[in-house]
Design a protein around this motif. Structure first.
Motif, PDB file in Angstrom:
ATOM      1  N   ALA A   1       0.838  -1.202   0.000  1.00 17.08           N
ATOM      2  CA  ALA A   1       0.000   0.000   0.000  1.00 17.08           C
ATOM      3  C   ALA A   1       0.873   1.252   0.000  1.00 17.08           C
ATOM      4  O   ALA A   1       1.954   1.274   0.599  1.00 17.08           O
ATOM      5  CB  ALA A   1      -0.919  -0.006   1.216  1.00 17.08           C
ATOM      6  N   TYR A   2       0.359   2.287  -0.672  1.00 13.65           N
ATOM      7  CA  TYR A   2       1.065   3.553  -0.804  1.00 13.65           C
ATOM      8  C   TYR A   2       0.084   4.706  -0.666  1.00 13.65           C
ATOM      9  O   TYR A   2      -1.090   4.561  -0.973  1.00 13.65           O
ATOM     10  CB  TYR A   2       1.744   3.650  -2.181  1.00 13.65           C
ATOM     11  N   VAL A   3       0.616   5.843  -0.240  1.00 12.25           N
ATOM     12  CA  VAL A   3      -0.153   7.080  -0.293  1.00 12.25           C
ATOM     13  C   VAL A   3       0.592   8.008  -1.241  1.00 12.25           C
ATOM     14  O   VAL A   3       1.804   8.196  -1.134  1.00 12.25           O
ATOM     15  CB  VAL A   3      -0.373   7.718   1.101  1.00 12.25           C
ATOM     16  N   LEU A   4      -0.140   8.536  -2.193  1.00 10.73           N
ATOM     17  CA  LEU A   4       0.386   9.468  -3.179  1.00 10.73           C
ATOM     18  C   LEU A   4      -0.166  10.839  -2.826  1.00 10.73           C
ATOM     19  O   LEU A   4      -1.381  11.055  -2.882  1.00 10.73           O
ATOM     20  CB  LEU A   4      -0.056   9.051  -4.581  1.00 10.73           C
ATOM     21  N   THR A   5       0.723  11.738  -2.413  1.00  6.19           N
ATOM     22  CA  THR A   5       0.307  13.085  -2.046  1.00  6.19           C
ATOM     23  C   THR A   5       0.592  14.006  -3.227  1.00  6.19           C
ATOM     24  O   THR A   5       1.714  14.045  -3.728  1.00  6.19           O
ATOM     25  CB  THR A   5       1.048  13.570  -0.786  1.00  6.19           C
ATOM     26  N   LEU A   6      -0.424  14.700  -3.669  1.00  6.97           N
ATOM     27  CA  LEU A   6      -0.321  15.555  -4.839  1.00  6.97           C
ATOM     28  C   LEU A   6      -0.238  17.031  -4.440  1.00  6.97           C
ATOM     29  O   LEU A   6      -0.688  17.416  -3.366  1.00  6.97           O
ATOM     30  CB  LEU A   6      -1.531  15.350  -5.748  1.00  6.97           C
ATOM     31  N   LEU A   7       0.331  17.811  -5.336  1.00  7.74           N
ATOM     32  CA  LEU A   7       0.411  19.258  -5.166  1.00  7.74           C
ATOM     33  C   LEU A   7      -0.743  19.934  -5.884  1.00  7.74           C
ATOM     34  O   LEU A   7      -1.305  19.378  -6.828  1.00  7.74           O
ATOM     35  CB  LEU A   7       1.720  19.781  -5.769  1.00  7.74           C
ATOM     36  N   LYS A   8      -1.053  21.137  -5.479  1.00  8.48           N
ATOM     37  CA  LYS A   8      -2.070  21.942  -6.162  1.00  8.48           C
ATOM     38  C   LYS A   8      -1.481  22.395  -7.498  1.00  8.48           C
ATOM     39  O   LYS A   8      -0.331  22.813  -7.573  1.00  8.48           O
ATOM     40  CB  LYS A   8      -2.427  23.155  -5.310  1.00  8.48           C
ATOM     41  N   ARG A   9      -2.289  22.269  -8.535  1.00  3.03           N
ATOM     42  CA  ARG A   9      -1.866  22.710  -9.865  1.00  3.03           C
ATOM     43  C   ARG A   9      -2.859  23.744 -10.362  1.00  3.03           C
ATOM     44  O   ARG A   9      -4.058  23.481 -10.429  1.00  3.03           O
ATOM     45  CB  ARG A   9      -1.816  21.536 -10.829  1.00  3.03           C
ATOM     46  N   ALA A  10      -2.349  24.905 -10.727  1.00  2.00           N
ATOM     47  CA  ALA A  10      -3.209  25.999 -11.167  1.00  2.00           C
ATOM     48  C   ALA A  10      -3.891  25.692 -12.492  1.00  2.00           C
ATOM     49  O   ALA A  10      -5.014  26.136 -12.732  1.00  2.00           O
ATOM     50  CB  ALA A  10      -2.391  27.283 -11.285  1.00  2.00           C
ATOM     51  N   GLU A  11      -3.229  24.907 -13.357  1.00  7.14           N
ATOM     52  CA  GLU A  11      -3.753  24.674 -14.698  1.00  7.14           C
ATOM     53  C   GLU A  11      -4.791  23.563 -14.789  1.00  7.14           C
ATOM     54  O   GLU A  11      -5.365  23.337 -15.849  1.00  7.14           O
ATOM     55  CB  GLU A  11      -2.602  24.399 -15.689  1.00  7.14           C
ATOM     56  N   MET A  12      -5.043  22.853 -13.693  1.00  7.20           N
ATOM     57  CA  MET A  12      -6.067  21.806 -13.728  1.00  7.20           C
ATOM     58  C   MET A  12      -6.739  21.635 -12.383  1.00  7.20           C
ATOM     59  O   MET A  12      -6.175  21.970 -11.350  1.00  7.20           O
ATOM     60  CB  MET A  12      -5.503  20.484 -14.243  1.00  7.20           C
ATOM     61  N   THR A  13      -7.930  21.091 -12.429  1.00  5.58           N
ATOM     62  CA  THR A  13      -8.691  20.860 -11.198  1.00  5.58           C
ATOM     63  C   THR A  13      -8.183  19.614 -10.490  1.00  5.58           C
ATOM     64  O   THR A  13      -7.479  18.782 -11.085  1.00  5.58           O
ATOM     65  CB  THR A  13     -10.189  20.680 -11.499  1.00  5.58           C
ATOM     66  N   VAL A  14      -8.571  19.477  -9.260  1.00  3.25           N
ATOM     67  CA  VAL A  14      -8.250  18.284  -8.482  1.00  3.25           C
ATOM     68  C   VAL A  14      -8.830  17.050  -9.183  1.00  3.25           C
ATOM     69  O   VAL A  14      -8.172  16.018  -9.294  1.00  3.25           O
ATOM     70  CB  VAL A  14      -8.815  18.419  -7.045  1.00  3.25           C
ATOM     71  N   GLU A  15     -10.043  17.172  -9.670  1.00  8.69           N
ATOM     72  CA  GLU A  15     -10.698  16.046 -10.346  1.00  8.69           C
ATOM     73  C   GLU A  15      -9.931  15.629 -11.594  1.00  8.69           C
ATOM     74  O   GLU A  15      -9.801  14.426 -11.872  1.00  8.69           O
ATOM     75  CB  GLU A  15     -12.145  16.404 -10.709  1.00  8.69           C
ATOM     76  N   GLU A  16      -9.397  16.591 -12.336  1.00 12.88           N
ATOM     77  CA  GLU A  16      -8.595  16.265 -13.518  1.00 12.88           C
ATOM     78  C   GLU A  16      -7.314  15.539 -13.124  1.00 12.88           C
ATOM     79  O   GLU A  16      -6.898  14.595 -13.800  1.00 12.88           O
ATOM     80  CB  GLU A  16      -8.269  17.537 -14.314  1.00 12.88           C
TER      81      GLU A  16
END
Length: 170
Positions: A33-48
């Motif tokens: 199991a892994y957790v992938l932590t993402l950064l905020k991206r101005a050019e796309m939504t979280v859903e994208e």
């Protein structure tokens, strides 16, 4: 299973996306199991961003594997193994999680401590995911049944560990 996980993780981290960190979570037998932590991206939504990760996992499947999106995580399931990925947003203070449910991309507030904060607590207390308490709780049927999502299970174990250490100090 270890080779498959390394292959997917290497490919995942080479993607042109804003990943903060990929961390291994303590896992039950037959699972990584892994957790992938993402950064905020101005050019796309979280859903994208979640959809990109979802499509990535679909493209990683080999013959005999399936991608399940239950328990608010992504599970690559093979004959005798499963690789589980949980997605959290943003950086060191994750507040949201992303997943796919019934084919639709979803997000929700965590309503719990983020995994990065839990890893920081472990490090500050000179502990690790390989600690006997963590490993014992990870194998407990009650924890696995109550928390099918490995990130949720990990946080529940950390909370139990904090309570355990507090009781010992009294």
């Amino acid at each position: 299973m270890a080779h498959k996980a390394k292959s997917i993780n290497d490919r995942l981290l080479q993607q042109p996306s804003a990943f903060y960190r990929l961390r291994k979570l303590p896992s039950k037998q037959g699972e990584k199991a892994y957790v992938l932590t993402l950064l905020k991206r101005a050019e796309m939504t979280v859903e994208e961003q979640i959809d990109i990760v979802y499509q990535f996992f679909l493209n990683c499947l080999k013959r005999g594997e399936t991608l399940k999106t239950d328990s608010k995580c992504f599970r690559i399931v093979g004959k005798d193994y499963q690789l589980v990925y949980c997605i959290e947003f943003y950086k060191k203070s994750a507040q949201k999680r992303g997943f796919v449910e019934n084919g639709a991309v979803k997000t929700e507030l965590l309503n719990r401590m983020g995994c990065e904060i839990a890893f920081r607590w472990l490090r500050q207390n000179h502990l690790s995911i390989e600690d006997a308490f963590v490993l014992a709780k990870m194998q407990e049927e009650s924890f696995c049944a109550r928390y099918p999502n490995p990130a949720d299970r990990f946080i529940a174990i950390i909370k139990a560990y904090k309570a355990h250490l507090k009781a010992l100090s009294k």
